[in-house]
Design a protein around this motif. Sequence first.
Motif, PDB file in Angstrom:
ATOM      1  N   VAL A  23      25.810  23.519 -48.194  1.00 27.52           N
ATOM      2  CA  VAL A  23      27.308  23.756 -48.739  1.00 27.52           C
ATOM      3  C   VAL A  23      27.690  24.959 -49.566  1.00 27.52           C
ATOM      4  CG1 VAL A  23      29.548  22.337 -49.201  1.00 27.52           C
ATOM      5  CG2 VAL A  23      27.700  21.382 -48.748  1.00 27.52           C
ATOM      6  N   HIS A  24      28.353  25.674 -48.762  1.00 29.76           N
ATOM      7  CA  HIS A  24      29.008  26.882 -49.673  1.00 29.76           C
ATOM      8  C   HIS A  24      30.822  26.736 -50.781  1.00 29.76           C
ATOM      9  CE1 HIS A  24      25.595  28.915 -48.250  1.00 29.76           C
ATOM     10  NE2 HIS A  24      25.654  27.856 -47.354  1.00 29.76           N
ATOM     11  N   GLY A  25      30.190  27.881 -51.217  1.00 28.88           N
ATOM     12  CA  GLY A  25      32.318  27.768 -51.781  1.00 28.88           C
ATOM     13  C   GLY A  25      32.608  26.621 -52.817  1.00 28.88           C
ATOM     14  N   GLU A  26      33.720  26.875 -53.730  1.00 25.89           N
ATOM     15  CA  GLU A  26      33.969  25.891 -54.425  1.00 25.89           C
ATOM     16  C   GLU A  26      34.612  24.547 -53.870  1.00 25.89           C
ATOM     17  OE1 GLU A  26      33.396  26.303 -57.763  1.00 25.89           O
ATOM     18  OE2 GLU A  26      32.535  28.335 -57.306  1.00 25.89           O
ATOM     19  N   CYS A  27      34.504  23.284 -54.826  1.00 25.99           N
ATOM     20  CA  CYS A  27      35.039  22.489 -53.754  1.00 25.99           C
ATOM     21  C   CYS A  27      36.490  21.902 -55.469  1.00 25.99           C
ATOM     22  CB  CYS A  27      33.916  20.924 -54.436  1.00 25.99           C
ATOM     23  SG  CYS A  27      33.236  20.617 -52.777  1.00 25.99           S
ATOM     24  N   SER A  28      36.983  21.080 -54.723  1.00 29.79           N
ATOM     25  CA  SER A  28      38.242  21.670 -55.757  1.00 29.79           C
ATOM     26  C   SER A  28      38.184  19.539 -56.634  1.00 29.79           C
ATOM     27  CB  SER A  28      39.937  21.828 -55.375  1.00 29.79           C
ATOM     28  OG  SER A  28      40.000  20.871 -53.991  1.00 29.79           O
ATOM     29  N   CYS A  38      30.213  17.829 -55.009  1.00 30.99           N
ATOM     30  CA  CYS A  38      31.626  17.571 -54.224  1.00 30.99           C
ATOM     31  C   CYS A  38      30.890  18.769 -52.853  1.00 30.99           C
ATOM     32  CB  CYS A  38      32.917  18.168 -54.248  1.00 30.99           C
ATOM     33  SG  CYS A  38      34.440  19.180 -53.285  1.00 30.99           S
ATOM     34  N   LEU A  39      31.438  18.339 -51.659  1.00 30.16           N
ATOM     35  CA  LEU A  39      30.412  19.115 -50.833  1.00 30.16           C
ATOM     36  C   LEU A  39      31.618  19.416 -49.770  1.00 30.16           C
ATOM     37  CD1 LEU A  39      27.507  16.713 -49.646  1.00 30.16           C
ATOM     38  CD2 LEU A  39      27.532  18.511 -50.988  1.00 30.16           C
ATOM     39  N   GLN A  40      31.635  20.509 -49.330  1.00 29.14           N
ATOM     40  CA  GLN A  40      32.023  20.772 -47.976  1.00 29.14           C
ATOM     41  C   GLN A  40      32.342  20.665 -46.931  1.00 29.14           C
ATOM     42  OE1 GLN A  40      33.233  25.395 -48.711  1.00 29.14           O
ATOM     43  NE2 GLN A  40      34.910  24.973 -50.389  1.00 29.14           N
ATOM     44  N   THR A  41      33.765  20.148 -45.821  1.00 30.18           N
ATOM     45  CA  THR A  41      32.991  20.049 -44.948  1.00 30.18           C
ATOM     46  C   THR A  41      33.933  20.435 -43.668  1.00 30.18           C
ATOM     47  OG1 THR A  41      35.107  17.539 -44.421  1.00 30.18           O
ATOM     48  CG2 THR A  41      33.534  17.181 -45.827  1.00 30.18           C
ATOM     49  N   LYS A  42      33.654  20.054 -42.299  1.00 30.80           N
ATOM     50  CA  LYS A  42      34.265  20.679 -41.650  1.00 30.80           C
ATOM     51  C   LYS A  42      35.751  19.764 -40.725  1.00 30.80           C
ATOM     52  CE  LYS A  42      31.999  24.704 -40.365  1.00 30.80           C
ATOM     53  NZ  LYS A  42      31.039  25.758 -39.106  1.00 30.80           N
ATOM     54  N   ILE A  43      35.383  18.071 -40.922  1.00 28.96           N
ATOM     55  CA  ILE A  43      35.364  16.859 -40.606  1.00 28.96           C
ATOM     56  C   ILE A  43      37.506  17.187 -40.960  1.00 28.96           C
ATOM     57  CG2 ILE A  43      36.180  14.807 -41.106  1.00 28.96           C
ATOM     58  CD1 ILE A  43      33.360  14.411 -42.645  1.00 28.96           C
ATOM     59  N   PRO A  44      37.987  17.130 -39.824  1.00 28.42           N
ATOM     60  CA  PRO A  44      39.596  17.119 -39.407  1.00 28.42           C
ATOM     61  C   PRO A  44      40.379  16.197 -41.247  1.00 28.42           C
ATOM     62  CG  PRO A  44      39.023  16.788 -37.662  1.00 28.42           C
ATOM     63  CD  PRO A  44      38.095  16.803 -38.357  1.00 28.42           C
ATOM     64  N   ASP A  45      41.350  16.460 -41.758  1.00 27.72           N
ATOM     65  CA  ASP A  45      41.525  15.902 -42.814  1.00 27.72           C
ATOM     66  C   ASP A  45      41.062  15.355 -43.704  1.00 27.72           C
ATOM     67  OD1 ASP A  45      44.105  16.252 -40.958  1.00 27.72           O
ATOM     68  OD2 ASP A  45      43.825  14.828 -40.395  1.00 27.72           O
ATOM     69  N   MET A  46      39.732  16.304 -43.884  1.00 25.98           N
ATOM     70  CA  MET A  46      39.264  15.463 -44.861  1.00 25.98           C
ATOM     71  C   MET A  46      38.332  16.734 -45.624  1.00 25.98           C
ATOM     72  SD  MET A  46      36.623  12.653 -45.062  1.00 25.98           S
ATOM     73  CE  MET A  46      37.786  11.496 -44.231  1.00 25.98           C
ATOM     74  N   GLY A 112      23.867  22.208 -40.814  1.00 19.58           N
ATOM     75  CA  GLY A 112      24.006  22.189 -42.245  1.00 19.58           C
ATOM     76  C   GLY A 112      25.825  22.262 -42.815  1.00 19.58           C
ATOM     77  N   ALA A 113      26.478  22.107 -41.478  1.00 25.28           N
ATOM     78  CA  ALA A 113      27.834  21.623 -41.614  1.00 25.28           C
ATOM     79  C   ALA A 113      28.220  19.833 -41.133  1.00 25.28           C
ATOM     80  CB  ALA A 113      28.822  22.401 -40.157  1.00 25.28           C
ATOM     81  N   ILE A 114      29.212  19.555 -42.404  1.00 31.27           N
ATOM     82  CA  ILE A 114      29.829  18.085 -41.795  1.00 31.27           C
ATOM     83  C   ILE A 114      30.461  17.720 -41.391  1.00 31.27           C
ATOM     84  CG2 ILE A 114      29.471  16.062 -43.594  1.00 31.27           C
ATOM     85  CD1 ILE A 114      28.559  17.477 -46.049  1.00 31.27           C
ATOM     86  N   ALA A 115      30.661  17.640 -39.791  1.00 31.74           N
ATOM     87  CA  ALA A 115      31.646  17.971 -39.533  1.00 31.74           C
ATOM     88  C   ALA A 115      31.724  16.087 -38.881  1.00 31.74           C
ATOM     89  CB  ALA A 115      31.378  18.617 -38.089  1.00 31.74           C
TER      90      ALA A 115
END
Length: 305
Positions: A23-28, A38-46, A112-115
């Motif tokens: 997981v890369h980038g900043e999570c808010s 906090c983990l970033q995902t590729k799940i629509p609306d989440m 590694g993507a969360i989708a």
Amino acid sequence: MTTNSHYCPLAFVFIMIIIYPHVHGECSLDCGSHGGRCLQTKIPDMSEICSCPDGTYSNSTCLDVADGQENNVTSINIHARRLLAVCEHSFCGDTGVCIVIDSTFGCICPDGAIADRCTANTNNAFISYCTGGCLNNGVCNPLTGACICPSGFMGVRCEIARSTDLCRDIVCRNGGVCNVISPTYATCWCLLGFHGDYCERQTVAPRCASSRCYNGGTCYEHSPASTIFAYCLCRPGFIGSRCEVEYFRCPTNGFYADAYGCAQGKYFECVEKTIIISRSCPRGLRFNFFLGRCDYASNVACPAL
């Protein structure tokens, strides 16, 4: 690792350690002070989720679990949610790993993507039969492009009526029996003292003047033929001839299984954390709250009561 295993909290701890470096980038998202990440995902609306120290995932904060907000939820509600929240209906593929996120699910894919699903080639197109809309109350499956048809209908858009199939997956309660009334309609014939679409209502008195309904239930009089009898219409989350038993409370906003009405396609929507709205799928279908839509009865296991 395959996707047909049941939900296991210990496995999620191991999965969490594996996926975090991907997981890369900043999570808010604020995941609380109890070790949530906090983990970033590729799940629509989440776009972000919390990975909590107890091995669960949340789309809000780990404080919801750590503070024990589910302690007031009845055991039958927890049982209903956990029984249905399994990953055998996910679209994570043979190499993806399914995770439960509150009232929905996600996939940890090999890259590694969360989708919302894992595919070998995300550019692969599929034929969508329901882009033009499903007929006869059919429900579109956005992942497969096919229509899920209610009892008595079939075809790519649920356009073909089959009268002999009208009672498919219609479960009548209290000893009622499903019968075909017309080429496009079937109903439950109820035993004496019961009525309703699924024989779910029970007579409590000859008239409302001599009846009492509890927990905010409302008395109504029903007059089939020349007889009159009273019954209690219960608020969502209550059951019993006089609405005397509470079996569901909202733990938080979202969709939840109705343990008593599951076989009849009933489910709950919780708004503002305390308001319960009773929803229903087309006849013969059941709400798969794991996927967030109505589905064939064969894909939804109702809780044992």
